[in-house]
Scaffold this motif. Structure first.
Motif, PDB file in Angstrom:
ATOM      1  N   GLY A  79      10.228  19.267  -7.535  1.00  0.00           N
ATOM      2  CA  GLY A  79      10.231  17.951  -8.312  1.00  0.00           C
ATOM      3  C   GLY A  79      10.181  16.709  -7.760  1.00  0.00           C
ATOM      4  N   GLY A  80      10.049  16.685  -6.482  1.00  0.00           N
ATOM      5  CA  GLY A  80       9.893  15.467  -5.852  1.00  0.00           C
ATOM      6  C   GLY A  80       8.589  15.153  -5.368  1.00  0.00           C
ATOM      7  N   HIS A  81       8.274  13.824  -4.688  1.00  0.00           N
ATOM      8  CA  HIS A  81       7.045  13.643  -3.994  1.00  0.00           C
ATOM      9  C   HIS A  81       7.503  12.777  -2.924  1.00  0.00           C
ATOM     10  N   PRO A  82       6.605  12.684  -2.062  1.00  0.00           N
ATOM     11  CA  PRO A  82       6.590  11.910  -0.886  1.00  0.00           C
ATOM     12  C   PRO A  82       6.423  10.248  -1.195  1.00  0.00           C
ATOM     13  N   GLY A  83       6.717   9.346  -0.616  1.00  0.00           N
ATOM     14  CA  GLY A  83       6.553   8.028  -0.835  1.00  0.00           C
ATOM     15  C   GLY A  83       7.223   7.041  -0.250  1.00  0.00           C
ATOM     16  N   ALA A  84       7.635   5.871  -0.924  1.00  0.00           N
ATOM     17  CA  ALA A  84       8.445   5.030  -0.502  1.00  0.00           C
ATOM     18  C   ALA A  84       9.982   5.121  -0.859  1.00  0.00           C
ATOM     19  N   GLY A  85      10.216   6.232  -1.429  1.00  0.00           N
ATOM     20  CA  GLY A  85      11.570   6.626  -1.686  1.00  0.00           C
ATOM     21  C   GLY A  85      12.201   6.136  -2.972  1.00  0.00           C
ATOM     22  N   GLN A  86      11.518   5.314  -3.761  1.00  0.00           N
ATOM     23  CA  GLN A  86      11.886   4.781  -5.072  1.00  0.00           C
ATOM     24  C   GLN A  86      11.012   5.048  -6.107  1.00  0.00           C
ATOM     25  N   GLY A  87      11.252   5.052  -7.213  1.00  0.00           N
ATOM     26  CA  GLY A  87      10.371   5.139  -8.463  1.00  0.00           C
ATOM     27  C   GLY A  87       9.618   6.498  -8.316  1.00  0.00           C
ATOM     28  N   ALA A  90       2.967   6.262  -8.908  1.00  0.00           N
ATOM     29  CA  ALA A  90       2.449   5.228  -9.394  1.00  0.00           C
ATOM     30  C   ALA A  90       3.120   3.827  -8.680  1.00  0.00           C
ATOM     31  N   GLU A  91       4.418   3.763  -8.718  1.00  0.00           N
ATOM     32  CA  GLU A  91       5.107   2.333  -8.419  1.00  0.00           C
ATOM     33  C   GLU A  91       4.929   2.214  -6.827  1.00  0.00           C
ATOM     34  N   ASP A  92       5.050   3.583  -6.211  1.00  0.00           N
ATOM     35  CA  ASP A  92       4.874   3.677  -4.738  1.00  0.00           C
ATOM     36  C   ASP A  92       3.572   3.064  -4.319  1.00  0.00           C
ATOM     37  N   ALA A  93       2.467   3.465  -5.026  1.00  0.00           N
ATOM     38  CA  ALA A  93       1.053   3.174  -4.635  1.00  0.00           C
ATOM     39  C   ALA A  93       0.738   1.552  -4.933  1.00  0.00           C
ATOM     40  N   VAL A  94       1.377   0.968  -5.873  1.00  0.00           N
ATOM     41  CA  VAL A  94       1.567  -0.528  -6.081  1.00  0.00           C
ATOM     42  C   VAL A  94       2.162  -1.113  -4.918  1.00  0.00           C
ATOM     43  N   ARG A  95       3.289  -0.780  -4.411  1.00  0.00           N
ATOM     44  CA  ARG A  95       4.215  -1.354  -3.377  1.00  0.00           C
ATOM     45  C   ARG A  95       3.126  -1.253  -2.004  1.00  0.00           C
ATOM     46  N   LEU A  96       2.562  -0.119  -1.712  1.00  0.00           N
ATOM     47  CA  LEU A  96       1.607   0.390  -0.774  1.00  0.00           C
ATOM     48  C   LEU A  96       0.556  -0.707  -0.757  1.00  0.00           C
ATOM     49  N   ARG A  97      -0.169  -0.858  -1.753  1.00  0.00           N
ATOM     50  CA  ARG A  97      -1.335  -2.049  -1.694  1.00  0.00           C
ATOM     51  C   ARG A  97      -0.733  -3.307  -1.136  1.00  0.00           C
ATOM     52  N   GLU A  98       0.486  -3.770  -2.059  1.00  0.00           N
ATOM     53  CA  GLU A  98       0.950  -5.023  -2.004  1.00  0.00           C
ATOM     54  C   GLU A  98       1.311  -5.249  -0.466  1.00  0.00           C
ATOM     55  N   ALA A  99       1.952  -4.102   0.221  1.00  0.00           N
ATOM     56  CA  ALA A  99       2.302  -4.384   1.481  1.00  0.00           C
ATOM     57  C   ALA A  99       1.067  -4.347   2.550  1.00  0.00           C
ATOM     58  N   VAL A 100       0.042  -3.658   2.355  1.00  0.00           N
ATOM     59  CA  VAL A 100      -1.022  -3.356   3.213  1.00  0.00           C
ATOM     60  C   VAL A 100      -2.086  -4.396   2.872  1.00  0.00           C
ATOM     61  N   ALA A 111      -3.696   6.105  -3.071  1.00  0.00           N
ATOM     62  CA  ALA A 111      -2.318   6.684  -3.259  1.00  0.00           C
ATOM     63  C   ALA A 111      -2.000   7.342  -4.398  1.00  0.00           C
ATOM     64  N   ARG A 112      -2.538   6.709  -5.636  1.00  0.00           N
ATOM     65  CA  ARG A 112      -2.265   7.335  -7.117  1.00  0.00           C
ATOM     66  C   ARG A 112      -2.907   8.829  -7.105  1.00  0.00           C
ATOM     67  N   LEU A 113      -4.369   8.946  -6.639  1.00  0.00           N
ATOM     68  CA  LEU A 113      -4.746  10.071  -6.613  1.00  0.00           C
ATOM     69  C   LEU A 113      -4.009  11.229  -5.866  1.00  0.00           C
ATOM     70  N   ALA A 114      -3.734  10.967  -4.699  1.00  0.00           N
ATOM     71  CA  ALA A 114      -2.764  11.877  -3.902  1.00  0.00           C
ATOM     72  C   ALA A 114      -1.460  12.260  -4.565  1.00  0.00           C
TER      73      ALA A 114
END
Length: 207
Positions: A79-87, A90-100, A111-114
């Motif tokens: 039931g989980g997913h790898p990411g930034a640990g929150q949300g 989709a939210e992780d993908a936005v944070r990744l783009r903003e950071a990179v 990131a959204r597709l994966a």
């Protein structure tokens, strides 16, 4: 002679980022995310740094003792997913783009597709990335790093998952027991294809 492997720590951050950057500069997916050699040379390390930060915080990074290869793993619960640990993904993908690279929508898109393709019904080990310095590729270092974790998966009855970013890497993973699963990820705008791959444990979990 076997390949000596150790767990990376914070002191290995620069080493891991450099290895991943060198290994994936010519990768088809990296070329799609960061089109243009000069742009990719300048910006690609930021994405590798973000991935390294996430996995150092949430998972495990294995490196060969000679510092020529590394593998990034995350243990994903059912039931989980790898990411930034929150949300959610989709939210992780936005944070990744903003950071990179805030203006680069392709960072968020991939990131959204994966995240959407990632299996969520069973706990598993996720091979986020594996990088081998270009001069040492083809020597079996990647297979040794992956096998190091797959041996534990077999002992504990855990499946494993990854996304292959090239036909060449797909063949390596198939030799290690992975099989294509689900629907291939076709990146838009003429981008390359990625292959989700799943591996069932080769032995049952011990009682």
């Amino acid at each position: 002679m076997g390949v000596r492997i150790r767990a990376a720590g914070e002191d290995d951050w620069e080493l891991v980022v450099r290895l991943l950057d060198e290994a994936f500069q010519d990768d088809p997916v990296s070329g799609w995310v960061f089109p243009g050699e000069e742009y990719r040379r300048r910006t690609h390390p930021r994405l590798m740094a973000a991935f390294t930060d996430i996995v150092l915080a949430e998972g495990r990074i294995d490196v060969t003792a000679d510092g020529t290869a590394c593998a990034l793993w995350v243990s994903v619960p059912a039931g989980g997913h790898p990411g930034a640990g929150q949300g959610d993904g989709a939210e992780d993908a936005v944070r990744l783009r903003e950071a990179v690279d805030p203006a680069n929508q392709r960072v968020e898109r991939i990131a959204r597709l994966a995240a959407a393709a990632h299996p969520a019904d069973r706990a598993h080990e996720y091979l986020w990335m594996i990088g081998v310095t270009p001069s040492r590729q083809g020597e079996g270092l990647g297979g040794a790093l992956i096998g190091h974790v797959l041996d534990r998966c077999d002992r504990e009855g855990l499946p494993a998952y990854l996304e292959a970013s090239s036909a060449r890497s797909t063949r390596l993973y198939e030799r290690l027991g992975f099989a294509r699963t689900g629907t291939p990820l076709d990146l838009p705008d003429g981008g390359p294809r990625m292959w989700p791959m799943w591996r069932e444990p080769r032995t049952a979990a011990r009682p």
